[in-house]
Every structure is written in structure tokens, then in C-alpha cells.
Write a protein that holds these residues in place. Sequence first.
Motif, PDB file in Angstrom:
ATOM      1  N   LEU A 269     -30.337 -42.332 102.565  1.00 27.18           N
ATOM      2  CA  LEU A 269     -31.366 -43.312 102.224  1.00 27.18           C
ATOM      3  C   LEU A 269     -32.498 -42.714 101.392  1.00 27.18           C
ATOM      4  O   LEU A 269     -32.955 -43.311 100.417  1.00 27.18           O
ATOM      5  CB  LEU A 269     -31.957 -43.924 103.500  1.00 27.18           C
ATOM      6  N   LEU A 270     -32.938 -41.512 101.775  1.00 28.81           N
ATOM      7  CA  LEU A 270     -34.109 -40.923 101.137  1.00 28.81           C
ATOM      8  C   LEU A 270     -33.803 -40.150  99.858  1.00 28.81           C
ATOM      9  O   LEU A 270     -34.657 -40.067  98.962  1.00 28.81           O
ATOM     10  CB  LEU A 270     -34.822 -39.994 102.124  1.00 28.81           C
ATOM     11  N   LYS A 271     -32.593 -39.607  99.765  1.00 28.86           N
ATOM     12  CA  LYS A 271     -32.277 -38.756  98.616  1.00 28.86           C
ATOM     13  C   LYS A 271     -31.192 -39.341  97.715  1.00 28.86           C
ATOM     14  O   LYS A 271     -31.374 -39.437  96.488  1.00 28.86           O
ATOM     15  CB  LYS A 271     -31.853 -37.362  99.101  1.00 28.86           C
ATOM     16  N   GLU A 272     -30.073 -39.747  98.326  1.00 30.48           N
ATOM     17  CA  GLU A 272     -28.943 -40.175  97.512  1.00 30.48           C
ATOM     18  C   GLU A 272     -29.149 -41.563  96.905  1.00 30.48           C
ATOM     19  O   GLU A 272     -28.812 -41.792  95.742  1.00 30.48           O
ATOM     20  CB  GLU A 272     -27.659 -40.151  98.345  1.00 30.48           C
ATOM     21  N   VAL A 273     -29.687 -42.507  97.689  1.00 30.40           N
ATOM     22  CA  VAL A 273     -29.852 -43.870  97.189  1.00 30.40           C
ATOM     23  C   VAL A 273     -30.762 -43.913  95.963  1.00 30.40           C
ATOM     24  O   VAL A 273     -30.384 -44.502  94.932  1.00 30.40           O
ATOM     25  CB  VAL A 273     -30.362 -44.817  98.300  1.00 30.40           C
ATOM     26  N   PRO A 274     -31.977 -43.309  96.023  1.00 31.57           N
ATOM     27  CA  PRO A 274     -32.816 -43.333  94.810  1.00 31.57           C
ATOM     28  C   PRO A 274     -32.136 -42.688  93.597  1.00 31.57           C
ATOM     29  O   PRO A 274     -32.227 -43.191  92.474  1.00 31.57           O
ATOM     30  CB  PRO A 274     -34.063 -42.541  95.233  1.00 31.57           C
ATOM     31  N   LYS A 275     -31.439 -41.596  93.845  1.00 33.24           N
ATOM     32  CA  LYS A 275     -30.754 -40.895  92.758  1.00 33.24           C
ATOM     33  C   LYS A 275     -29.662 -41.762  92.136  1.00 33.24           C
ATOM     34  O   LYS A 275     -29.548 -41.872  90.900  1.00 33.24           O
ATOM     35  CB  LYS A 275     -30.151 -39.594  93.311  1.00 33.24           C
ATOM     36  N   GLU A 276     -28.863 -42.418  92.983  1.00 35.08           N
ATOM     37  CA  GLU A 276     -27.761 -43.241  92.472  1.00 35.08           C
ATOM     38  C   GLU A 276     -28.266 -44.518  91.804  1.00 35.08           C
ATOM     39  O   GLU A 276     -27.658 -45.016  90.861  1.00 35.08           O
ATOM     40  CB  GLU A 276     -26.785 -43.586  93.599  1.00 35.08           C
ATOM     41  N   ILE A 277     -29.409 -45.053  92.297  1.00 42.34           N
ATOM     42  CA  ILE A 277     -29.986 -46.237  91.655  1.00 42.34           C
ATOM     43  C   ILE A 277     -30.420 -45.900  90.236  1.00 42.34           C
ATOM     44  O   ILE A 277     -30.185 -46.668  89.288  1.00 42.34           O
ATOM     45  CB  ILE A 277     -31.165 -46.787  92.483  1.00 42.34           C
ATOM     46  N   LYS A 279     -29.201 -43.561  88.356  1.00 44.25           N
ATOM     47  CA  LYS A 279     -27.968 -43.373  87.568  1.00 44.25           C
ATOM     48  C   LYS A 279     -27.335 -44.716  87.222  1.00 44.25           C
ATOM     49  O   LYS A 279     -26.802 -44.903  86.128  1.00 44.25           O
ATOM     50  CB  LYS A 279     -26.981 -42.495  88.340  1.00 44.25           C
ATOM     51  N   ALA A 280     -27.427 -45.668  88.170  1.00 44.13           N
ATOM     52  CA  ALA A 280     -26.863 -46.994  87.914  1.00 44.13           C
ATOM     53  C   ALA A 280     -27.628 -47.708  86.799  1.00 44.13           C
ATOM     54  O   ALA A 280     -27.032 -48.397  85.959  1.00 44.13           O
ATOM     55  CB  ALA A 280     -26.891 -47.825  89.191  1.00 44.13           C
ATOM     56  N   ILE A 281     -28.947 -47.547  86.811  1.00 40.03           N
ATOM     57  CA  ILE A 281     -29.764 -48.146  85.750  1.00 40.03           C
ATOM     58  C   ILE A 281     -29.356 -47.589  84.388  1.00 40.03           C
ATOM     59  O   ILE A 281     -29.330 -48.305  83.378  1.00 40.03           O
ATOM     60  CB  ILE A 281     -31.268 -47.900  86.017  1.00 40.03           C
ATOM     61  N   ALA A 282     -28.999 -46.304  84.370  1.00 36.92           N
ATOM     62  CA  ALA A 282     -28.562 -45.655  83.124  1.00 36.92           C
ATOM     63  C   ALA A 282     -27.071 -45.863  82.870  1.00 36.92           C
ATOM     64  O   ALA A 282     -26.495 -45.244  81.980  1.00 36.92           O
ATOM     65  CB  ALA A 282     -28.872 -44.163  83.188  1.00 36.92           C
ATOM     66  N   LEU A 283     -26.453 -46.750  83.699  1.00 33.21           N
ATOM     67  CA  LEU A 283     -25.020 -47.074  83.578  1.00 33.21           C
ATOM     68  C   LEU A 283     -24.125 -45.860  83.792  1.00 33.21           C
ATOM     69  O   LEU A 283     -23.052 -45.735  83.198  1.00 33.21           O
ATOM     70  CB  LEU A 283     -24.723 -47.716  82.219  1.00 33.21           C
ATOM     71  N   LYS A 284     -24.582 -44.944  84.659  1.00 32.28           N
ATOM     72  CA  LYS A 284     -23.806 -43.739  84.952  1.00 32.28           C
ATOM     73  C   LYS A 284     -23.321 -43.695  86.403  1.00 32.28           C
ATOM     74  O   LYS A 284     -22.813 -42.683  86.867  1.00 32.28           O
ATOM     75  CB  LYS A 284     -24.635 -42.490  84.649  1.00 32.28           C
ATOM     76  N   ALA A 285     -23.508 -44.798  87.131  1.00 31.37           N
ATOM     77  CA  ALA A 285     -23.049 -44.872  88.519  1.00 31.37           C
ATOM     78  C   ALA A 285     -22.753 -46.327  88.857  1.00 31.37           C
ATOM     79  O   ALA A 285     -23.180 -47.241  88.143  1.00 31.37           O
ATOM     80  CB  ALA A 285     -24.106 -44.304  89.463  1.00 31.37           C
ATOM     81  N   LEU A 290     -22.987 -45.361  95.221  1.00 28.67           N
ATOM     82  CA  LEU A 290     -24.112 -45.684  96.089  1.00 28.67           C
ATOM     83  C   LEU A 290     -23.734 -45.673  97.566  1.00 28.67           C
ATOM     84  O   LEU A 290     -24.483 -45.189  98.416  1.00 28.67           O
ATOM     85  CB  LEU A 290     -24.678 -47.058  95.698  1.00 28.67           C
ATOM     86  N   PHE A 291     -22.538 -46.190  97.889  1.00 29.83           N
ATOM     87  CA  PHE A 291     -22.157 -46.340  99.294  1.00 29.83           C
ATOM     88  C   PHE A 291     -21.138 -45.307  99.762  1.00 29.83           C
ATOM     89  O   PHE A 291     -20.538 -45.458 100.834  1.00 29.83           O
ATOM     90  CB  PHE A 291     -21.603 -47.750  99.530  1.00 29.83           C
ATOM     91  N   ASN A 292     -20.941 -44.254  99.001  1.00 27.47           N
ATOM     92  CA  ASN A 292     -19.949 -43.236  99.337  1.00 27.47           C
ATOM     93  C   ASN A 292     -20.190 -42.624 100.719  1.00 27.47           C
ATOM     94  O   ASN A 292     -19.266 -42.498 101.531  1.00 27.47           O
ATOM     95  CB  ASN A 292     -19.968 -42.139  98.272  1.00 27.47           C
TER      96      ASN A 292
END
Length: 322
Positions: A269-277, A279-285, A290-292
Motif C-alpha cells: 500500500l505504501l510503496k508499491e501502489v504509488p509506484k505502480e500508479i 507507472k500506469a499514468i506513464a502507460l508503463k504498468a 498493481l495487484f501482483n
Amino acid sequence: MNPLLADTTTTNSFLPMVSVVVPIYNGEADLPELIDCLLSQTYAKERVEYLIVDNNSSDRTLADLQKFAENCPITIRPLSQNQIQSSYAARNTGIRAAIGEIIAFTDADCRPQPQWLLSLIQPFVKQEVVIVAGEIIALPGNTLLEQYADRQETLSQKHTLAHSFCAYGQTANLAIRRIALEKAGLFRPYLTTGGDADICWRILQQNIGRLEFAPEAIVQHRHRTTLKELESQWRRYGRSNRYLHELHGVELMREITKGECGYRLLRWLLKEVPKEILKAIALKANLVDLFNTPIGLFTARARYSGQQDAKLPEQAKIIDWL
């Protein structure tokens, strides 16, 4: 003579008699596509028989199977095993009726690709090879859980071939020399999971021959689409762990404690979610990225739960023989 040409000639002329055994239970919806896949096989039609074994279905599976077998350009032999409710008992019924020197296995919900059987059989040109495992890849899927399983290659034989105890192949895509079955025995008919590992290990540990991987021998299989199906799948993997522990001394998986689970979810929640969000905004995730972590924890806990709840029935220790 060109060595490459010689190898090709040898491969093309190696066409042993093969019996393909397919257990089926309440599979009327799968039959049309399965039969189409068998019809598309490039292996010489006169050198292969398909033994499809109904395991006491309650739908129209057996009746539909008998209709498909009539006037079919390939040899389809409908069989029935209605005494023991187990895919391994059904496979044993097929093996006993088989005339081939090599017995190949797949499942009714699998989709063997046209080159599947030809590629699966070719390694047997080497006499020391007694087991061949082909590859299992996913049928196209759109749900989050299907995409997760595809990313993890959940069905791939690479996991079973790299098993820490001993390599084995899954019966969704496997072939075994008949002579190896004569020496090591058939499947344990009352076992409900783990029978593919058990039969491969009995053959390999008796030094009857070796196992080879045929990556071009491909069958496709569906991934689970719901959390309930996913939980059931991983609980079955856990039961298999327990059964193989009792049969072969395989190490059991350790529990992921509540504390460890909580820590990993908090980190997610604190580290991976912000990072993946980001990346998703940059169309790289995507959602799978996100839910791995939570899906992975869900499957691990389901597997451990299945392992803890399982106890090998005494009957499941019985080995059938030809």
C-alpha cells in the motif's frame, strides 16, 4: 550426406504407434473444440488412437463422445470408468485399453496445437528417453486473474521441471513409454491430485530412463477467472504438497504468517501502489502490476490452507498395474 538432412529424415520416419489418453468428466461443452484439435494433429493418423475416458459424467458427455467417434477420420475410442471418481483411475482405464508403445496424455479442457503430438513423440527416438513433457500455455484471457496467472506462467511445465525434489511433467501434456509403466506401475487410482508427479518420480527413481522437455509440443489451457476458482486451484496444489510429502517425503511449504502477510500488504500500500500508479499514468504498468502482491499472497495462503487440511487416504497409496 548432409547431417541436417539425415536428422530430418530420421525424425520424419520415426512414427511409433501412439495412444492418446484423455479423461473427461461433465465435459460436453469441451468436446467439440477438443475433437477439432485432435483432428488437426499432424501426426500420421494411422499411427495414433485417441482413447477418451468418461469418468461417470452426469451430462451428455458419453453420448456425445460416442456420436463424435462414429464415422470420424481419426480413431476415437470412447471408454468409461464409472467405478472410481478420479482422473487417474480414468487414465488407467485408457492405458489398459491402449495398443501404443507410447502413451500420451492431455485433458479435455486443453487445446493441443497441430504440431503437439508430433513434437511430443520425437524425443523418444532416443531409447533412454522414457518420459517427455510438452509445454502448457494459456488460452487468451481478459480478466485480471487470467492476466496475473499468465504473467506468472502458472501452468508452465518450467515450474514442475525445476521441482526441488525431482523433475516431473503435468498430465495435461505428457507422454510415457509403455515399458516404463509396465515396470513402475500405473497411476494411483484413488489419488485425486499429485498423481503426475508421483508416476514420473517412481519411473525416474527406478532409473528406468530419463525425462526430456519438448517445448514445441504445446497445449493451451484456460486460467481461472474468479477468486473462488483461483482459491480452489491453489488449495488443490496444497493438497498435492501434502500427499507427495507422505508418499515421497517432499518438503512442505512454510506458512506465511499473519504478521508477514500484514507487513507485505502494508509495504504494498505504501510503496508499491504509488509506484505502480505513477507507472500506469506513464502507460508503463497495468492492473496486474498493481495487484501482483495481494493476489500472490491470496494464492500462497490458499495453498498452505490446502496443505494443512489434507490427509492422504489409505486407499490413495495403492498403485495399479498392467
